[in-house]
Design a protein around this motif. Structure first.
Motif, PDB file in Angstrom:
ATOM      1  N   VAL A  59      13.656  11.212  -3.091  1.00  0.00           N
ATOM      2  CA  VAL A  59      12.757  10.024  -2.944  1.00  0.00           C
ATOM      3  C   VAL A  59      11.934  10.071  -1.469  1.00  0.00           C
ATOM      4  CG1 VAL A  59      12.857   7.430  -3.170  1.00  0.00           C
ATOM      5  CG2 VAL A  59      15.070   8.743  -3.585  1.00  0.00           C
ATOM      6  N   VAL A  60      10.604   9.808  -2.069  1.00  0.00           N
ATOM      7  CA  VAL A  60       9.672  10.066  -0.926  1.00  0.00           C
ATOM      8  C   VAL A  60       8.671   8.727  -0.898  1.00  0.00           C
ATOM      9  CG1 VAL A  60       7.515  11.489   0.089  1.00  0.00           C
ATOM     10  CG2 VAL A  60       9.807  12.631  -0.734  1.00  0.00           C
ATOM     11  N   THR A  61       8.488   8.301   0.223  1.00  0.00           N
ATOM     12  CA  THR A  61       7.341   6.929   0.154  1.00  0.00           C
ATOM     13  C   THR A  61       6.079   7.471   0.591  1.00  0.00           C
ATOM     14  OG1 THR A  61       9.169   5.601   0.831  1.00  0.00           O
ATOM     15  CG2 THR A  61       6.763   4.844   1.149  1.00  0.00           C
ATOM     16  N   VAL A  62       5.260   7.229  -0.043  1.00  0.00           N
ATOM     17  CA  VAL A  62       3.631   7.731  -0.032  1.00  0.00           C
ATOM     18  C   VAL A  62       2.876   6.762  -0.071  1.00  0.00           C
ATOM     19  CG1 VAL A  62       3.916   9.847  -1.247  1.00  0.00           C
ATOM     20  CG2 VAL A  62       3.356   7.815  -2.505  1.00  0.00           C
ATOM     21  N   GLU A  63       1.728   6.960   0.706  1.00  0.00           N
ATOM     22  CA  GLU A  63       0.801   5.879   0.919  1.00  0.00           C
ATOM     23  C   GLU A  63      -0.331   5.887  -0.190  1.00  0.00           C
ATOM     24  OE1 GLU A  63       0.028   3.833   3.667  1.00  0.00           O
ATOM     25  OE2 GLU A  63       2.138   4.652   4.363  1.00  0.00           O
ATOM     26  N   LEU A  64      -0.717   4.813  -0.970  1.00  0.00           N
ATOM     27  CA  LEU A  64      -1.597   4.731  -2.028  1.00  0.00           C
ATOM     28  C   LEU A  64      -2.859   4.386  -1.395  1.00  0.00           C
ATOM     29  CD1 LEU A  64       0.412   2.386  -4.462  1.00  0.00           C
ATOM     30  CD2 LEU A  64      -0.018   4.621  -4.836  1.00  0.00           C
ATOM     31  N   LYS A  65      -3.906   5.116  -1.827  1.00  0.00           N
ATOM     32  CA  LYS A  65      -5.295   4.895  -1.491  1.00  0.00           C
ATOM     33  C   LYS A  65      -5.974   3.710  -2.553  1.00  0.00           C
ATOM     34  CE  LYS A  65      -7.764   8.420  -4.141  1.00  0.00           C
ATOM     35  NZ  LYS A  65      -8.428   8.032  -4.978  1.00  0.00           N
ATOM     36  N   ASP A  66      -6.714   3.178  -1.952  1.00  0.00           N
ATOM     37  CA  ASP A  66      -7.484   2.174  -2.836  1.00  0.00           C
ATOM     38  C   ASP A  66      -8.260   2.978  -4.047  1.00  0.00           C
ATOM     39  OD1 ASP A  66      -7.109  -0.208  -1.983  1.00  0.00           O
ATOM     40  OD2 ASP A  66      -8.638   0.019  -0.318  1.00  0.00           O
ATOM     41  N   PRO A  67      -8.189   2.399  -5.199  1.00  0.00           N
ATOM     42  CA  PRO A  67      -8.684   3.103  -6.331  1.00  0.00           C
ATOM     43  C   PRO A  67     -10.326   3.166  -6.285  1.00  0.00           C
ATOM     44  CG  PRO A  67      -8.251   0.984  -7.158  1.00  0.00           C
ATOM     45  CD  PRO A  67      -7.757   1.033  -5.615  1.00  0.00           C
ATOM     46  N   GLY A  68     -10.903   4.484  -6.337  1.00  0.00           N
ATOM     47  CA  GLY A  68     -12.300   4.658  -6.090  1.00  0.00           C
ATOM     48  C   GLY A  68     -13.003   4.358  -7.411  1.00  0.00           C
ATOM     49  N   PRO A  69     -14.369   4.735  -7.628  1.00  0.00           N
ATOM     50  CA  PRO A  69     -14.978   4.300  -8.672  1.00  0.00           C
ATOM     51  C   PRO A  69     -14.595   5.065  -9.916  1.00  0.00           C
ATOM     52  CG  PRO A  69     -16.401   5.180  -6.981  1.00  0.00           C
ATOM     53  CD  PRO A  69     -14.999   5.371  -6.536  1.00  0.00           C
ATOM     54  N   LYS A  79       0.670  -1.397  -0.012  1.00  0.00           N
ATOM     55  CA  LYS A  79      -0.096   0.040   0.015  1.00  0.00           C
ATOM     56  C   LYS A  79       1.035   1.214   0.036  1.00  0.00           C
ATOM     57  CE  LYS A  79      -4.036  -0.419   0.861  1.00  0.00           C
ATOM     58  NZ  LYS A  79      -5.164  -0.271   0.009  1.00  0.00           N
ATOM     59  N   GLN A  80       2.110   1.148  -0.271  1.00  0.00           N
ATOM     60  CA  GLN A  80       3.013   2.145   0.034  1.00  0.00           C
ATOM     61  C   GLN A  80       3.877   2.141  -1.453  1.00  0.00           C
ATOM     62  OE1 GLN A  80       5.651   1.758   3.313  1.00  0.00           O
ATOM     63  NE2 GLN A  80       4.414   3.465   4.443  1.00  0.00           N
ATOM     64  N   ALA A  81       4.308   3.184  -2.162  1.00  0.00           N
ATOM     65  CA  ALA A  81       4.947   3.213  -3.271  1.00  0.00           C
ATOM     66  C   ALA A  81       5.910   4.703  -3.064  1.00  0.00           C
ATOM     67  CB  ALA A  81       4.193   3.664  -4.637  1.00  0.00           C
ATOM     68  N   ARG A  82       7.252   4.366  -3.483  1.00  0.00           N
ATOM     69  CA  ARG A  82       8.218   5.463  -3.688  1.00  0.00           C
ATOM     70  C   ARG A  82       7.936   6.301  -4.811  1.00  0.00           C
ATOM     71  NH1 ARG A  82      13.692   2.545  -2.817  1.00  0.00           N
ATOM     72  NH2 ARG A  82      12.560   1.245  -4.366  1.00  0.00           N
ATOM     73  N   GLU A  83       8.151   7.629  -4.645  1.00  0.00           N
ATOM     74  CA  GLU A  83       8.259   8.431  -5.889  1.00  0.00           C
ATOM     75  C   GLU A  83       9.292   9.533  -5.652  1.00  0.00           C
ATOM     76  OE1 GLU A  83       4.507  10.230  -5.439  1.00  0.00           O
ATOM     77  OE2 GLU A  83       5.024  11.845  -4.426  1.00  0.00           O
ATOM     78  N   ILE A  84       9.655  10.270  -6.971  1.00  0.00           N
ATOM     79  CA  ILE A  84      10.799  11.214  -6.969  1.00  0.00           C
ATOM     80  C   ILE A  84      10.374  12.389  -6.987  1.00  0.00           C
ATOM     81  CG2 ILE A  84      12.921  11.812  -8.153  1.00  0.00           C
ATOM     82  CD1 ILE A  84      13.392   8.967  -7.133  1.00  0.00           C
ATOM     83  N   ARG A  85      10.674  13.363  -6.260  1.00  0.00           N
ATOM     84  CA  ARG A  85      10.156  14.888  -6.098  1.00  0.00           C
ATOM     85  C   ARG A  85      11.066  15.646  -6.652  1.00  0.00           C
ATOM     86  NH1 ARG A  85       6.333  14.832  -0.985  1.00  0.00           N
ATOM     87  NH2 ARG A  85       4.791  13.199  -1.630  1.00  0.00           N
ATOM     88  N   LEU A  86      10.772  17.037  -7.258  1.00  0.00           N
ATOM     89  CA  LEU A  86      11.847  17.887  -7.388  1.00  0.00           C
ATOM     90  C   LEU A  86      11.921  18.716  -6.221  1.00  0.00           C
ATOM     91  CD1 LEU A  86      13.630  19.174  -9.614  1.00  0.00           C
ATOM     92  CD2 LEU A  86      11.610  20.780 -10.042  1.00  0.00           C
TER      93      LEU A  86
END
Lengths: 332, 332
Positions: free
Chosen positions: A25-35, A3-10
């Protein structure tokens, strides 16, 4: 899928040559996909020279990247979970949401891919670089059999594709790159003459490689190459202005070519473009390029970094010329 | 008609700015016209910036002028005696045998003129400068109503014609020239905004005159104007590269614009040309321009020197900006 993913920020805007400290590099929480939303895990992401332009805070054809937010760029991934009837788990998809391991698509364009070729080809010869090469070479370059085509930055994803398309169109191709390894590979795919711009005098070497001059110049680098191309251009030469990587990181603007009056005297057409300008050619591009890839008439090289944490390193490699062919980051 | 005539020869090749000492006046004997030949007395001759290029000894689209021989250039004259059934005494004719008071045509192209307008108009709005303006503005500029057109060297023969054609095509016109007198005249024929490039900061003044940017740049001067035009260009701007008079006399090549990457980012098309490239538009040009002249929709200014001995002075005036409109030499 975590439920986490890393991303690269400026983190900060580069001044001159970008460096690792401009990114985080920042780790973010992924929400569940909505409708109507789709969860995608990226398998490959692209780094491209044009991204440098978006790191400046200035008006351009695309808005600048925002500080403190994830960067963007081409990516190919797999649908993990879909609440959108157009996509199903397992679908191969392309998006502009690279620079992150996974994302929930909330309306951003997502394209289902046909497959049948290695997935990362959709970031290279069958993706934006391939379409850049194909569309502008035909639309601006107007190639004729027997034309002499000079390609700078020929070791890169766009340049190496242009070289091979020009050979298919029965042109003579002179390629410039910064390493003998790249040039050897270009010769192996049919390029007629090669010039290592790091060795000796560029103008003399290009003159030797193209003693009768050039009809088409495909410009990826600007600077000295552009001046040399103006010098050796034949009358009515077409200059396809794809990029000027040699000056992207200048802290002060560099002077342009000293021989601009040749544009008048030699009746040169010099034209800039963005790949989206030629979107009407997309179907023709996909059809013809897919066939060429399957027939082995278009080949490519890849330089791969592994892991999202190495994406900034991959991007920096573009400016040191360390990549042979398409620079990619493998994310899974 | 005397059996003698004076002509101007190139005595030495100018280095940097041409000067009087580069030219000499020579009196030659005129032979009687032989079979098929025509004796012409020139009434008017033209001096044009492009002639500077032919004074260099270098390959170009026309061969260089030869040292010790009469120069060449547009002239309008009257047939004195003809052994060619296509011409009769009294015919008004145009040739490229200017820089001489009279000549015997031995196969050089001679064009009979319709008349009905002042004869020197065939060296201006109805001649090469007019055709240069008309053809390139339409063919390269692709003007649309509402486009903003920036014209440098707008006080000259080509520039002032471009300004008026652009108004006829419902464009907004911003003109740059080096004297308020020239600019006042341009305003009197409908130019919307004017910039005196000798006063203040050129970029700031052009920004003020064209706050929304420009769609078409008609370049007669190159140099700083070209850099400014790149700076204020809108996306997809067309740059008509007619001349770069600001650098023609440079002893060392000047650096080009520092903002060349805008060609890529703004998708600019920059195209050089020679008037002969658009020869297919000649009839359309003559028809439309003649009508405009008769309707008073295209006006012109002339600056006149009298006597062949003053032709070099007239030519030098082009580079000091001393001419308002078409620079002419009256020979009879």
């Amino acid at each position: 899928m975590a439920k986490q993913a890393r991303e690269i920020r400026l983190k900060s805007r580069p001044v001159g040559m970008p460096e690792a400290a401009n990114f985080e590099v920042v780790t973010v929480e992924l929400k569940d996909p909505g409708p109507g939303e789709v969860l995608v895990r990226n398998g490959w992401m692209s780094v491209d020279p044009y991204m440098r332009g978006r790191m400046y805070d200035r008006p351009s054809y695309v808005p600048p990247f925002a500080l403190g937010e994830a960067l963007q760029g081409g990516a190919v991934g797999t649908v993990v979970k879909s609440n959108d009837p157009n996509f199903a788990a397992g679908d191969l998809v392309e998006s502009n949401l690279g620079w992150r391991e996974a994302f929930v698509s909330t309306g951003a364009p997502l394209t289902k891919l046909a497959g049948g070729v290695p997935p990362q080809a959709y970031l290279g010869v069958l993706g934006m670089p391939g379409m850049t090469a194909y569309t502008s070479f035909h639309r601006i370059g107007d190639p004729k059999p027997g034309n002499v085509v000079f390609v700078s930055g020929a070791g890169g994803a766009v340049g190496s594709t242009v070289c091979q398309i020009a050979k298919i169109r029965e042109c003579t191709v002179v390629a410039s790159a910064g390493s003998d390894e790249k040039l050897d590979w270009l010769k192996s795919v049919g390029v007629d003459e090669v010039v290592n711009y790091k060795k000796g005098n560029l103008l003399e070497n290009v003159r030797k490689a193209a003693p009768k001059g050039i009809d088409i110049y495909f410009d990826n680098v600007g600077g000295e190459h552009l001046e040399v191309a103006l010098e050796v251009a034949r009358p009515w030469a077409r200059f396809i202005e794809c990029g000027m990587i040699s000056v992207y990181n200048d802290k002060e603007p560099s002077p342009g070519p000293r021989n601009m009056p040749y544009i008048v005297g030699k009746r040169i057409k010099m034209q800039g473009f963005i790949v989206f300008d030629f979107i009407d050619m997309r179907e023709q591009f996909i059809t013809e390029m897919t066939q060429w890839v399957k027939d082995g008439r278009i080949k490519w090289q890849e330089t791969i970094e592994n892991g999202i944490e190495n994406a900034p390193k991959a991007f920096l490699t573009l400016f040191s010329g360390g990549n042979a062919g398409k620079m990619l980051v493998k994310l899974d």
